[in-house]
Structure formats: structure tokens, C-alpha cells
Design an enzyme around this catalytic site. Structure first.
Site, short mmCIF file in Angstrom:
data_model
loop_
_atom_site.label_atom_id
_atom_site.label_comp_id
_atom_site.label_asym_id
_atom_site.label_seq_id
_atom_site.Cartn_x
_atom_site.Cartn_y
_atom_site.Cartn_z
N GLU A 167 20.00 -82.98 113.92
CA GLU A 167 19.10 -84.07 114.47
C GLU A 167 17.77 -84.15 113.96
O GLU A 167 16.90 -84.37 114.90
CB GLU A 167 19.61 -84.31 115.98
CG GLU A 167 21.07 -84.53 116.28
CD GLU A 167 21.14 -84.53 117.67
OE1 GLU A 167 20.29 -84.27 118.60
OE2 GLU A 167 22.41 -84.70 118.21
N ASN A 208 23.06 -81.95 110.10
CA ASN A 208 24.01 -82.89 110.74
C ASN A 208 23.09 -83.96 111.72
O ASN A 208 22.04 -83.54 112.18
CB ASN A 208 24.73 -81.92 111.87
CG ASN A 208 25.85 -82.68 112.54
OD1 ASN A 208 26.83 -83.13 112.11
ND2 ASN A 208 25.91 -82.48 113.99
N HIS A 244 29.15 -90.54 117.11
CA HIS A 244 29.26 -91.24 118.36
C HIS A 244 29.40 -92.48 118.64
O HIS A 244 28.32 -93.11 118.54
CB HIS A 244 28.19 -90.42 119.39
CG HIS A 244 28.39 -88.82 119.50
ND1 HIS A 244 29.46 -88.16 120.02
CD2 HIS A 244 27.68 -87.82 118.82
CE1 HIS A 244 29.23 -86.85 120.02
NE2 HIS A 244 27.93 -86.64 119.18
N GLU A 272 31.60 -85.15 115.13
CA GLU A 272 31.59 -85.27 116.48
C GLU A 272 32.04 -86.57 116.98
O GLU A 272 31.65 -87.15 117.82
CB GLU A 272 29.88 -84.99 117.04
CG GLU A 272 29.21 -83.94 116.63
CD GLU A 272 28.02 -83.73 117.34
OE1 GLU A 272 27.46 -84.41 118.30
OE2 GLU A 272 27.07 -82.81 116.74
N ASP A 274 33.72 -89.40 118.50
CA ASP A 274 34.06 -90.13 119.92
C ASP A 274 33.88 -91.55 120.00
O ASP A 274 32.96 -91.96 119.15
CB ASP A 274 33.69 -89.58 121.20
CG ASP A 274 32.33 -89.43 121.41
OD1 ASP A 274 31.63 -89.97 120.83
OD2 ASP A 274 31.99 -88.28 122.02
O1 G2I Z 1 25.09 -85.08 123.20
C1 G2I Z 1 26.29 -85.07 122.51
C2 G2I Z 1 26.11 -84.17 121.30
C3 G2I Z 1 25.02 -84.95 120.61
N1 G2I Z 1 25.20 -84.11 119.30
C4 G2I Z 1 24.90 -82.55 119.36
C5 G2I Z 1 25.92 -82.09 120.30
O2 G2I Z 1 25.46 -80.59 120.60
C6 G2I Z 1 25.89 -82.88 121.66
O3 G2I Z 1 26.66 -82.20 122.59
C7 G2I Z 1 26.53 -82.30 123.83
C8 G2I Z 1 27.39 -81.33 124.64
O4 G2I Z 1 28.89 -81.96 124.47
C9 G2I Z 1 27.25 -81.58 126.30
O5 G2I Z 1 28.00 -80.49 126.70
O6 G2I Z 1 25.17 -81.76 123.88
C10 G2I Z 1 25.03 -81.85 125.45
C11 G2I Z 1 23.49 -81.53 125.55
O7 G2I Z 1 22.46 -82.26 124.87
C12 G2I Z 1 25.84 -81.01 126.26
O8 G2I Z 1 25.50 -81.35 127.79
C13 G2I Z 1 25.02 -80.12 128.29
C14 G2I Z 1 24.59 -80.87 129.74
O9 G2I Z 1 23.20 -81.49 129.59
C15 G2I Z 1 24.05 -79.63 130.80
O10 G2I Z 1 23.63 -80.13 131.91
C16 G2I Z 1 25.04 -78.53 130.85
O11 G2I Z 1 24.83 -77.39 131.46
O12 G2I Z 1 26.03 -79.26 128.69
C17 G2I Z 1 25.71 -78.10 129.25
C18 G2I Z 1 26.68 -77.07 129.28
O13 G2I Z 1 27.92 -77.63 129.92
#
Ligand code: G2I
Length: 466
Positions: A167, A208, A244, A272, A274
Site C-alpha cells: 500500500e 501490493n 477488496h 486479497e 472479497d
Molecule cells: O484491512 C484489510 C486488509 C487490507 N490490505 C492489507 C491487509 O493486511 C489487511 O488485512 C487486515 C486484516 O484482515 C485484519 O485482521 O488488516 C487489518 C488491520 O489493518 C486486520 O485487523 C486487525 C484489527 O484492526 C485489530 O484490532 C486486531 O487486533 O486485526 C488484528 C488481529 O486480529
């Protein structure tokens, strides 16, 4: 050219997680197809035969039970959703925690899967010591290169694709003002790629980003970056389009955009995927989502250098969408009870699977009647009508219980239940349903608290009118 893979997968089975009711064991149909029914698709095998991979993001702590079984059976690449991010692996400088990342890599190796390493350099999920540090270009470059050397070095030879930089752009195509951009300047991307190549020479190195799926200002900035990196001899192997997406908004230029990156001499992956919608979903929305998953998969298949597709969570129970977009969800190919949604069959169809002519138009209607109910039990009858113009030859009807009911005994169908998810398979003699005809089965169940009827049914993966 996409390479044909001759690898066979060791199929896991979901049967262990299912309660079997009514005598005959209804194993996962990939292992033991019902008589007269088309085999259930296995995405990883279908993808391999087409020369791509099909992957999912995973949560390391969930890689067991039904969740783990589906991941192992259906996907041939996995991406840790959070476990390889900087804050997870190096929360304080020079002190590392590899437990989640190790678990994902070990799981992948045990299941013959590729790993997408995600991600080495990103502005988000950065520990405070990096994001709030006061850096010179040299001091932050050293920290960044050390982090890459440690993480990519630890998994050297075991990672197929690294999202080295994640990003880096704003929507208008300018550089995002991350700590790396502001301290080091534009060159941090080339620095990171070189450090990753040095640490793991066999991993394919990707940049990415999101909202770069269609041709627009942001994807053009990414295109120009890749072009310039290639011209300078910086090691870059691929571009990740996160994807996304929002229902109804798959970019019409997706395939052309993949092609223009391929023409620069790099690989491309959908990293990614969805497709979110307002919830609760209607059957029309789920049908549209099926078409859109199919279209995205087809766009990848159409370009030889598109290596594969990863969904960002395979089940609606493990998706970031509801946490971030209020009122949206249902974005993945499986529902919250691990039942395949129409989207799953859309992917399978793009990968060449056909349900053998069973219910091709997907039209069906279900009547669910509670005939008798007492303090803890009930008897119900279900009638499935084939409202399409083609014969159904072998059927599975899926629903989930709204109130925790359990099937205890069934007739005229083999009924299995896993958690709240129920699947009724034809009993052989009633496998064929002619156009306009019906099949009826019944069961006894138990209930406590409430016995409201299911709100949605799917016949062979296609949502019926209830
Ligand atoms: O935001 C969606 C994706 C966008 N591109 C990069 C990816 O790395 C990103 O993935 C998401 C995860 O799927 C989420 O699971 O990234 C988020 C954070 O930017 C992740 O969320 C975080 C929560 O915000 C936290 O509160 C939590 O502690 O996940 C953490 C672990 O569960």
C-alpha cells in the site's frame, strides 16, 4: 504459458467435524460423491489444472477443526492475515515473536501449500517504536533492512511470494506519506526489494496495493513504479491487486489492467479478494456475488502471467469486513457455518467445474413445515421444488438453524449437521427431480429456547426461494 500441475492433493475430510444422522455416512462429496450427483469441486485441484493457485488468508489460531479442514482441502496457497506483520513479529526492536508465522508456514508445508508472506514494509500494524521513532534516512533504512533480513531470512526458501511493500500509494497516485516515505524518500521501495532479494533469493517479490484493480490514477502510478524499477534493475517479480471489492463494482478494466502489468514483464496476483454487500444478503445478491467471483477468477485465468487468486478469508466468520464497514458483510465464498455459498460455485465454474447439468439455472423453491412440536422436540417436513427447466440429478439442500436446533433422525434424505449448518442429501431413490417436480423429506429435531424456521436454503449451492 501456465504450467499444468500433476500434483495430487491429500484430501482432508470434513466428516470428522460432522454429526452423522440417519444411518448412511454422508462423507464430503469430494471423497464419496452421492450416486447420480456431480462431485463437489475442490478449488485447489481445479486451479492447479488451469495453471494457477487458489489461496486464502488464514488466522493461525483457527487452523484446526472444520476451519483447518476446509483450508487444507480447498486451497493450495495461504497468506497469514496478521501473523507476519511487523507489529506481530518485531514488537520491540530486535526482539522477535515468530509463533503465529511459524504456525502458518508449518501448516502450509504439511498441506502442500504455497505461502504468501504478508507483509514486510507497510505503514499500518507497525509497532510504535517504528511509527513514532525519530529517524534519519540512514537510521530507518537500517532498521527496515534489518527487519527484512530477519523475517525473510528466517523463512528463506519456504515462502513463494512476499508482499515486500504494501500500500505505498494514495488514491490520486501520489506516494503515501508513511514513515518510510517521509524518512527515506521514494527509494525506500527499491531498498526494501533489494533487501528481500538478498534475504531470500527464491521468493517472488511483490508490491501490493488496493483500489488498483481497474485502470485508474492509483494503478497507473503503480504501473509507472514497476516500469521504473524494472528499468533500474531493481528486483521486482510481481504486482498484487488486493481486490477488496463491493458488489456491483468489479472494475470493467480488470483484465486489461492485469494484462498491462504482465506486458511490463512482471507476474500479477489477486491477493486479497472479497466482495462485500449489505447484510443480511438477499438471494439475488448472493447470485450476483457468484457471477462476480467468477468474473474476477476468469480475469486472472485470461492472462498467462496471473499466478493465482487469494480470498481474504474463505468464510464470513473470518472476514475483516463487518468490523470495518458497518452494515456490510457476506464478502467471502463460505458462510459463517463453513457452508459453500454460490460464490464458491462461481469460482469453481470459472476453474472449469460443472455440476453435470444438475440444476443449471439454479431455480428452486423450498417449503419448510413444522408438523408437530412438543416441549423439547419437533417434526418437520421439507419439500424442494425444481423450478428450473432442467432436471436435477442428485441434490444437497443446505440451511443453517437460527436458534440452535439439532436434527436427531431423518427420512428420505441423509442429513448431517455441523454446528448450526445442516446439509440434507438425496437418499438415492429420490435423487432426480424433473423440472417442476418436487422431492420431500422429513426429520425429527430437538430445540430449546426457540424453534423458528431457517430463513434461507441452497440447493446444490444455489440459493432457493424459501
Ligand atoms: O484491512 C484489510 C486488509 C487490507 N490490505 C492489507 C491487509 O493486511 C489487511 O488485512 C487486515 C486484516 O484482515 C485484519 O485482521 O488488516 C487489518 C488491520 O489493518 C486486520 O485487523 C486487525 C484489527 O484492526 C485489530 O484490532 C486486531 O487486533 O486485526 C488484528 C488481529 O486480529
Amino acid at each position: 504459458m501456465k504450467l499444468q500441475s500433476l500434483r495430487r492433493t491429500a484430501l482432508g475430510t470434513l466428516a470428522a467435524a460432522s454429526l452423522v444422522i440417519g444411518g448412511a455416512v454422508s462423507g464430503h462429496a469430494a471423497d464419496s460423491p452421492q450416486p447420480g450427483a456431480a462431485a463437489e469441486p475442490v478449488l485447489r485441484d481445479l486451479a492447479a489444472a488451469k495453471g494457477i493457485y487458489y489461496g486464502t488468508a488464514v488466522t493461525a489460531s483457527k487452523l484446526n477443526g472444520t476451519y483447518g479442514a476446509v483450508v487444507g482441502e480447498q486451497f493450495d496457497s495461504i497468506t497469514p492475515g496478521n501473523e507476519m506483520k511487523w507489529e506481530s513479529v518485531e514488537p520491540t526492536r530486535g526482539s522477535y515473536n515468530w509463533s503465529g508465522a511459524d504456525a502458518v508456514v508449518d501448516y502450509a508445508e504439511a498441506h502442500g501449500q504455497k505461502v504468501r508472506g504478508h507483509t514486510l514494509v507497510w505503514h499500518s500494524q507497525l509497532p510504535g517504536w517504528v511509527s513514532n521513532g525519530s529517524w534519519t534516512a540512514d537510521s530507518l533504512r537500517t532498521v527496515m533492512n534489518d527487519h527484512i533480513a530477519a523475517e525473510a531470512g528466517r523463512y528463506k526458501g519456504r515462502i513463494d511470494h512476499w508482499d515486500v511493500v504494501n500500500e505505498p500509494f494514495n488514491e490520486d497516485g501520489t506516494r503515501r506519506q508513511s514513515v518510510f516515505q517521509t524518512a527515506i524518500g521514494d527509494s525506500y521501495i527499491a531498498d526494501a526489494l533489494r533487501a528481500a532479494r538478498a534475504a531470500d533469493p527464491t521468493a517472488k517479490l511483490y508490491v501490493n496495493d488496493y483500489n488498483v484493480e481497474g485502470i485508474n490514477a492509483k494503478s497507473t502510478a503503480l504501473y509507472n513504479l514497476v516500469k521504473s524499477l524494472k528499468e533500474q534493475g531493481v528486483p521486482i517479480d510481481g504486482v498484487g491487486l488486493q481486490a477488496h471489492l463491493i458488489l456491483g463494482q468489479v472494475p470493467s478494466t480488470l483484465q486489461a489492467n492485469i494484462q498491462r502489468f504482465a506486458d511490463l514483464g512482471v507476474d500479477v496476483a489477486i491477493t486479497e479478494l472479497d466482495i462485500r454487500m449489505t447484510v443480511p444478503p438477499t438471494s439475488a445478491q448472493l447470485t450476483q456475488q457468484k457471477a462476480e467471483y467468477k468474473a474476477v477468477t476468469n480475469a486472472c485465468l485470461a492472462v498467462a502471467r496471473c499466478e493465482g487468486v487469494t480470498v481474504w478469508g474463505f468464510t464470513d466468520s473470518d472476514s475483516w469486513i463487518p468490523d470495518v464497514f458497518e452494515g456490510y458483510g457476506a464478502a467471502t465464498p463460505y458462510d459463517e457455518n463453513f457452508q459453500p455459498k454460490p460464490a464458491y460455485y462461481g469460482i469453481a465454474e470459472a476453474l472449469g467445474w460443472s455440476d453435470g447439468g444438475t440444476n443449471p439455472t439454479g431455480a428452486c423453491a423450498v417449503t419448510y413445515t413444522v408438523q408437530n412440536q412438543w416441549n423439547s422436540g419437533f417434526t418437520a417436513q421439507v419439500t424442494v421444488k425444481n423450478t428450473s427447466t432442467a432436471a436435477v440429478n442428485g441434490w444437497k439442500l443446505a440451511w443453517s438453524w437460527p436458534a440452535g436446533q439439532r436434527v436427531t433422525q431423518a427420512w428420505n434424505a441423509t442429513v448431517t449437521q455441523s454446528g448450526t449448518a445442516v446439509t440434507a442429501a438425496d437418499a438415492g431413490y429420490n435423487a432426480a427431480i424433473a423440472p417442476g417436480a418436487t422431492a420431500t423429506f422429513g426429520f425429527n429435531g430437538s430445540w430449546s429456547g426457540g424453534n423458528t424456521a431457517p430463513t434461507a436454503f441452497a440447493l446444490n449451492g444455489t440459493t432457493c426461494t424459501a
